[in-house]
Write a protein that holds these residues in place. Structure first.
Motif, PDB file in Angstrom:
ATOM      1  N   MET A 291      89.894  67.166  87.154  1.00  0.00           N
ATOM      2  CA  MET A 291      89.690  65.750  87.450  1.00  0.00           C
ATOM      3  C   MET A 291      89.691  64.920  86.172  1.00  0.00           C
ATOM      4  O   MET A 291      89.981  63.746  86.176  1.00  0.00           O
ATOM      5  CB  MET A 291      88.353  65.537  88.178  1.00  0.00           C
TER       6      MET A 291
ATOM      7  N   ILE B 291      77.421  63.544  85.754  1.00  0.00           N
ATOM      8  CA  ILE B 291      76.157  64.208  86.059  1.00  0.00           C
ATOM      9  C   ILE B 291      76.472  65.452  86.889  1.00  0.00           C
ATOM     10  O   ILE B 291      77.100  65.349  87.935  1.00  0.00           O
ATOM     11  CB  ILE B 291      75.209  63.262  86.826  1.00  0.00           C
TER      12      ILE B 291
ATOM     13  N   ALA C 113      79.644  57.942  91.661  1.00  0.00           N
ATOM     14  CA  ALA C 113      79.275  59.307  91.283  1.00  0.00           C
ATOM     15  C   ALA C 113      80.310  59.923  90.346  1.00  0.00           C
ATOM     16  O   ALA C 113      79.968  60.623  89.392  1.00  0.00           O
ATOM     17  CB  ALA C 113      79.116  60.161  92.537  1.00  0.00           C
ATOM     18  N   TRP C 114      81.617  59.654  90.623  1.00  0.00           N
ATOM     19  CA  TRP C 114      82.653  60.345  89.856  1.00  0.00           C
ATOM     20  C   TRP C 114      82.767  59.844  88.417  1.00  0.00           C
ATOM     21  O   TRP C 114      83.457  60.445  87.619  1.00  0.00           O
ATOM     22  CB  TRP C 114      84.008  60.236  90.573  1.00  0.00           C
TER      23      TRP C 114
END
Ligand code: ADP
Ligand code: MG
Lengths: 360, 251
Positions: free
Chosen positions: A108, A83, A78-79
């Motif tokens: 991040m 999205i 996911a990271w």
């Protein structure tokens, strides 16, 4: 004419998912065009959120493939997906200020401080929260919290923006205005957006494409007008519209004759078969005098809705709702119901479209 | 009472106020080493319990689902059994002929038994086992207040697992972590049965020293001086935890 190959920005290719022995998604296939505002619409529990989480990378699918801008992202964590995701309950970080929440994704990405500051301000301005950056989420109203969640998701300039029932926790008044704002925001930023909702009116009003889901399958993918006017299944006809289309099971020929009904030619052939008519309330007409092919009906009640009046009638033992025209007055309970000449006919057992035959 | 005294060999207490009991604690390396050893064991117990309880509590809150009640009960059992029975059970596990050494040997992983009893390792294992629930309970209640989906939100914004823990889960569980640490530290500091049994008399902690003085040597004034030192440390920990909570709430 051969249509040009559709440019697919996001390709959802036969995604399947089960929880234990329960199959939640059945080989879902969907192509999303760049810049589109797509709405996943369906009743609660049909697998919308599950699909959204799989796209975001928060949940692994059992089978199938996701391709975003030509890259296979199925196995990407996911990271690394870029999205943006807005949750139904916002999921703001309660220990951070609004500005820190919005800055999180940029932190991040190790962007320089000055750029983070500028992009946080830009994102907060985009949702008109420019002056609330120092507040904690707990000090904001529900509507404001939701804007923060949206700002946080768009601040990272995502490749795709996913929204899970973003309006469902807002009160009715706010919902209508936020709906418009969401669409405006999409048009300004041009971010390809997928929104999940179970509210058909919301879907019809905001979407470029409405993707209707039922029991883990996509049952129709169309423009709002297309899906409203040409539902591909009895389910679609009865899910969209307020009130939705009446599903009217056809009687046998003899039953029709007994009541004194001569159906329109396009309908007559289906009498006595496994057939339903899908009749939009506004496509029906009530008169006090018989017209050719009109169905005798009994007027039970007129419901006043402000701009609209809905007549509740019964015909051949089945309840139907008819939207009345503004100036119409009905005084007698015995009325005549005029059907459209070529209504959509569906199978009673499978819900599949029988007539008119699909184009192409 | 700790400021009274008792002449050697006598059981008569002399009530003249004196600080000689405290002077003896401060002056005798045996007691200072015992105090430091006790502090170190309590600190290590707290750290190990936190390290184990964080993932365990997170799992209970986020993943256990319908097994949550069952798992919480399992975690709590050592606490409601008192200290003695679980410790005796641990002695069976940890002994040179115990289950752990037996299994490791029969698997051919070790030749000679690990020494897990009669040293600090055994005590540490016993303390962590006994007081883990004191860490898990406040952590579970802190993590319960974590809004749904914050981990997912952080990951979709680009945070890897470790960053999710560092930036989101740890800060949000700080109140539980502080409360749990204070509880475990104090419980370990004052624990008596565990060091006595698992240390097999070879590892003196502050509590076993006080016990010795009170029940064997029968020097009550000195035993109460040892107890007062422990109380002072407890008060210090309590104040520190309170301060830390306030600090955590503000940042
Ligand atoms: N973690 C889970 N474990 C088991 N079943 C689940 C889980 N999450 C969702 N489901 C089931 O999967 C189905 C689809 O859920 P969901 O995607 O949340 O539906 P929707 O968002 O359309 O309301 C539902 O029947 C739901 O009960
Ligand atoms: Mg949902």
């Amino acid at each position: 004419m051969v249509p040009p190959p559709m440019t697919s920005y996001l390709k959802i290719d036969a995604i399947g998912k089960s929880y234990g022995t329960t199959r939640v998604l059945h080989d879902v296939r969907l192509d999303v065009a760049p810049g589109d505002f797509t709405v996943l619409l369906g009743p609660s529990g049909c697998g919308k959120s599950t699909l959204l989480r799989i796209i975001a990378g928060l949940l692994d699918s059992d089978s199938g493939k996701l391709v975003l801008q030509g890259d296979d992202i199925t196995a990407l964590p996911a990271w690394d997906r870029d999205i943006g995701l807005v949750f139904q309950n916002y999921a703001l970080f309660p220990h951070m200020t609004v500005a820190e929440n919005v800055a999180f994704g940029l932190d991040m990405r190790n962007l320089p401080k000055a750029e983070i500051k500028a992009r946080v301000a830009e994102a907060l301005d985009a949702v008109r929260l420019g002056d609330l950056g120092d507040r904690k989420p707990a000090a904001l109203s529900g509507g404001q919290q939701q804007r923060v969640a949206i700002a946080r998701a768009i601040a990272i300039k995502p490749r795709l923006l996913l929204l899970d029932e973003p309006l469902s926790n807002l009160d009715a008044v706010l919902r209508a205005s936020v709906r418009t704002e969401l669409r405006d925001l999409h048009d300004r930023t041009g971010i390809t957006t997928i929104m999940v909702t179970h509210d058909q009116a919301e879907a019809l009003s905001i979407a470029d494409r409405v993707v209707l889901m039922n029991e883990g399958r996509i049952v129709q993918n169309d423009t709002p007008e297309g899906i409203y006017r040409e539902p591909a299944s009895a389910f679609a006809a009865s899910f969209l519209g307020s009130p939705p289309a009446n599903l009217f099971p056809l009687p046998t020929a003899s039953a029709a004759q007994t009541t004194g009904w001569t159906p329109p030619p396009a309908v007559a052939g289906h009498l006595g078969t496994d057939a339903l008519l899908a009749l939009r309330p506004e496509a029906l007409k009530l008169t006090e005098e018989p017209t050719p092919h009109a169905l005798p009906a009994h007027l039970k009640r007129i419901e006043f809705q402000g701009a609209d009046r809905l007549a509740h009638v019964e015909a051949l033992g089945h309840p139907l709702i008819v939207r009345l025209s503004d100036d119409q007055t009905l005084t007698r309970p015995d009325v005549w119901l005029t059907l459209p000449d070529t209504p959509r006919v569906f199978s009673k057992t499978t819900g599949a479209l029988i007539a008119p035959a699909t184009k192409g | 009472m700790s400021i009274w005294s008792q002449p050697t060999g006598s059981l008569i207490v002399d009530p003249t106020p004196t600080i000689k009991n405290y002077a003896r604690i401060a002056g005798d390396g045996y007691y200072i080493r015992g105090l430091l050893r006790t502090l170190w064991l309590s600190l290590a117990t707290t750290a190990l319990a936190a390290l184990l309880a964080l993932p365990l509590s997170w799992w209970i809150v986020r993943r256990a689902g319908r097994f949550r009640g069952l798992i919480l009960t399992l975690v709590l059992i050592p606490m409601v059994c008192g200290a003695l029975l679980p410790t005796l059970g641990l002695m069976n596990l940890l002994g040179p002929l115990g289950v752990i050494n037996g299994t490791l040997k029969s698997l051919g992983l070790i030749d000679r038994s690990w020494k897990l009893l009669g040293n600090q390792t055994g005590i540490l294992i016993g303390l962590v086992h006994a007081f883990l629930p004191l860490m898990v309970l406040p952590l579970v209640s802190a993590l319960d207040r974590l809004p749904r989906d914050v981990e997912g939100a952080a990951m979709s914004l680009g945070a890897k697992r470790l960053q999710v823990w560092r930036r989101i889960i740890l800060p949000l569980s700080a109140p539980g972590l502080i409360a749990g640490s204070a509880l475990v530290f104090c419980a370990a500091l004052t624990s008596f049965v565990t060091p006595l049994l698992l240390g097999q008399g070879k590892v003196a902690t502050f509590a076993t020293m006080a016990y010795q003085q009170a029940s064997l040597v029968l020097d009550w004034p000195f035993a109460s001086a040892l107890a007062m030192v422990m109380l002072a440390i407890l008060a210090l920990i309590g104040t520190a935890a309170w301060g830390a909570q306030k600090w955590a709430a503000e940042t």
